[in-house]
Scaffold this active site. Structure first.
Site, mmCIF file in Angstrom:
data_model
loop_
_atom_site.group_PDB
_atom_site.id
_atom_site.type_symbol
_atom_site.label_atom_id
_atom_site.label_comp_id
_atom_site.label_asym_id
_atom_site.label_seq_id
_atom_site.Cartn_x
_atom_site.Cartn_y
_atom_site.Cartn_z
ATOM 1 N N TYR A 74 -23.511 25.211 3.382
ATOM 2 C CA TYR A 74 -23.103 24.381 5.022
ATOM 3 C C TYR A 74 -22.883 23.085 4.275
ATOM 4 C CZ TYR A 74 -22.830 21.151 8.506
ATOM 5 O OH TYR A 74 -22.946 20.450 9.572
ATOM 6 N N ARG B 200 -43.250 17.262 23.605
ATOM 7 C CA ARG B 200 -42.972 17.301 22.923
ATOM 8 C C ARG B 200 -44.455 18.402 21.656
ATOM 9 N NH1 ARG B 200 -45.448 13.742 19.929
ATOM 10 N NH2 ARG B 200 -45.116 11.904 21.639
ATOM 11 N N ASP C 150 -31.299 30.539 4.401
ATOM 12 C CA ASP C 150 -30.716 29.662 5.403
ATOM 13 C C ASP C 150 -29.944 31.467 6.128
ATOM 14 O OD1 ASP C 150 -28.738 29.084 7.428
ATOM 15 O OD2 ASP C 150 -28.248 27.516 6.689
ATOM 16 N N LYS D 9 -25.740 28.515 15.918
ATOM 17 C CA LYS D 9 -24.244 29.814 15.895
ATOM 18 C C LYS D 9 -24.334 30.847 16.504
ATOM 19 C CE LYS D 9 -22.674 26.236 13.721
ATOM 20 N NZ LYS D 9 -23.872 25.445 12.810
HETATM 21 C C1 LIG Z 1 -25.062 27.702 7.342
HETATM 22 C C2 LIG Z 1 -25.215 26.600 8.758
HETATM 23 N N1 LIG Z 1 -26.758 26.289 8.362
HETATM 24 C C3 LIG Z 1 -27.567 25.552 8.745
HETATM 25 C C4 LIG Z 1 -26.022 24.072 10.142
HETATM 26 C C5 LIG Z 1 -26.687 22.491 11.226
HETATM 27 O O1 LIG Z 1 -26.903 23.180 11.621
HETATM 28 P P1 LIG Z 1 -26.709 22.449 13.216
HETATM 29 O O2 LIG Z 1 -25.597 22.057 12.790
HETATM 30 O O3 LIG Z 1 -27.482 23.265 14.125
HETATM 31 O O4 LIG Z 1 -28.100 21.171 12.414
HETATM 32 C C6 LIG Z 1 -24.980 24.659 10.102
HETATM 33 C C7 LIG Z 1 -24.024 24.162 10.865
HETATM 34 O O5 LIG Z 1 -22.931 24.152 10.555
HETATM 35 C C8 LIG Z 1 -24.819 26.115 9.217
HETATM 36 O O6 LIG Z 1 -23.696 26.674 9.781
#
Ligand SMILES: Cc1ncc(COP(=O)(O)O)c(C=O)c1O
Length: 378
Positions: A101, A48, A174, A199
């Site tokens: 998101y 961890r 992000d 992604k």
């Molecule tokens: C732009 C974006 N940020 C964050 C996330 C969250 O990521 P995770 O699904 O890996 O927790 C997503 C998920 O679809 C996303 O599209």
């Protein structure tokens, strides 16, 4: 090793020192032998806290984003959660871009609001509105996703980061949609980059992961402590698989971009499509800014139909574009945000219209992709 593609393949990927294996192994071990109490080998103690497969991934992620420190998490949201906990306390305030998101909004609105952290959404194309929303002493984060999800607006990273700095607020970008291959927010002045590595970075729809990259050591230590103490770490296998995928990120992104451009141009002006949202189209309002701060326009194309029924019929008729949540894999996906990825923001300022469809354009042959879209639109 100065170039992106070379670093993607070679950073923290030296052949195994013991037996020369060109690809370092997956360290499937939860704990490490100590040479006497406290005699750690290479600093490794318990999984961890650190694992060699995760360390290697974290180093390449930092290198590609042009940052000093990388941290890898079990999911994108786990990484985001660690950022919020590391920087905000009850009574603090966070500003989010108004198209992002749905899960990020849900995390702020349902989890951290209950813990006393207030948040609001602002259209960050309007810098005056952003400045006006800052609550001196209380606003700790400005949280941005660009290109935005799912409407593909382009936000000015350097300008937003400057507003944040001038007001003593940290800016978080992000970078999931663009990836460090197309856009590097830290180099444009941002403080924190987050990713859902699920992604494009993972790229094959076969793993879940998240990443946080920063330059500031104090901030890194705070987030790293949460990674260790709360424990939402990536598994050795996911870390290894993500690292394996990063080696082809550059070539995949080139193909995602050229396919998405071809798809957007085909859809633009199609009689059954009301509007196409893709920053690579010259008429897109964010086209010039995207050209300035990105080196390609990405693999996501959104479109608006005349009615909800037309949007859903289209989603049900595509064959190569699989109807599924997520994005960024080699295979093309179609998504109805209002009822899928963004269902959790229904009734909030982030609500997405039911006529909107989001395409994650994969790296198949573009002729086949366009033929599939043509039959679904017919
Ligand atoms: C732009 C974006 N940020 C964050 C996330 C969250 O990521 P995770 O699904 O890996 O927790 C997503 C998920 O679809 C996303 O599209």
């Amino acid at each position: 090793m100065t170039e992106f593609e070379t670093r993607a393949i070679h950073v923290s990927q030296d052949p195994d020192a013991n037996n020369g294996a060109v690809i370092p192994p997956i360290y499937m071990s939860s704990t490490h032998k100590q040479d006497g109490v406290g005699g750690l080998r290479g600093g490794y103690e318990y999984n961890r806290a650190a694992n060699p497969s995760r360390t290697a991934l974290q180093e390449v992620l930092a290198s590609l984003e042009g940052g000093k420190f990388g941290l890898s998490f079990a999911s994108g949201l786990a990484g985001e959660d660690a950022v919020i906990r590391a920087t905000c306390a009850p009574g603090d305030h966070v500003i989010l871009s108004d198209d992002l998101y749905g899960g990020t909004f849900r995390l702020m609105n349902r989890i951290h609001r209950a813990a006393g952290i207030d948040s609001e959404v602002v259209d960050m194309r309007d810098l005056a509105a952003l400045k006006a929303a800052i609550k001196p002493g209380k606003t700790k984060l400005i949280w941005v996703e660009t290109p935005t999800n799912p409407m593909l607006e382009v936000l000015d990273i350097a300008a937003i980061a400057k507003v944040a700095k001038e007001n003593g607020v940290l800016s978080v970008m992000d970078n999931t949609f663009a990836t460090p291959y197309l856009q590097r927010p830290l180099e444009l002045g941002a403080d924190i980059v987050t990713h859902s590595t699920t992604k494009y970075i993972g790229g094959h729809s076969d793993l879940l992961g998240g990443a946080v990259i920063v330059n500031d050591e104090e901030l890194y230590e705070k987030i790293r402590f949460l990674q260790f103490a709360a424990g939402a770490v990536s598994s050795p296998f996911d870390a290894w698989l993500t690292h394996r995928s990063i080696k082809t990120l550059a070539v995949r992104m080139e193909k995602h971009c050229s396919n998405a451009q071809a798809v957007a141009e085909f859809l633009d002006g199609h009689k059954n499509v009301e509007q196409v949202y893709y920053p690579g189209l010259p008429a897109h309002p964010g086209h010039d800014l995207a050209k300035k701060q990105m080196s390609g326009f990405g693999g996501i194309v959104s479109l608006r139909f005349a009615t909800e029924k037309a949007a859903k019929d289209f989603c049900n008729k595509t064959k190569l574009f699989t109807l599924a949540e997520s994005l960024g894999g080699v295979e093309s996906l179609v998504n109805h945000p209002a009822e899928m990825t963004h269902a959790s923001v229904k009734g909030t300022p982030l609500e997405v219209g039911p006529e909107i469809v989001r395409l994650s354009v994969g790296i198949e042959n573009p002729k086949d992709l366009i033929a599939d879209l043509a039959q679904a639109l017919s």
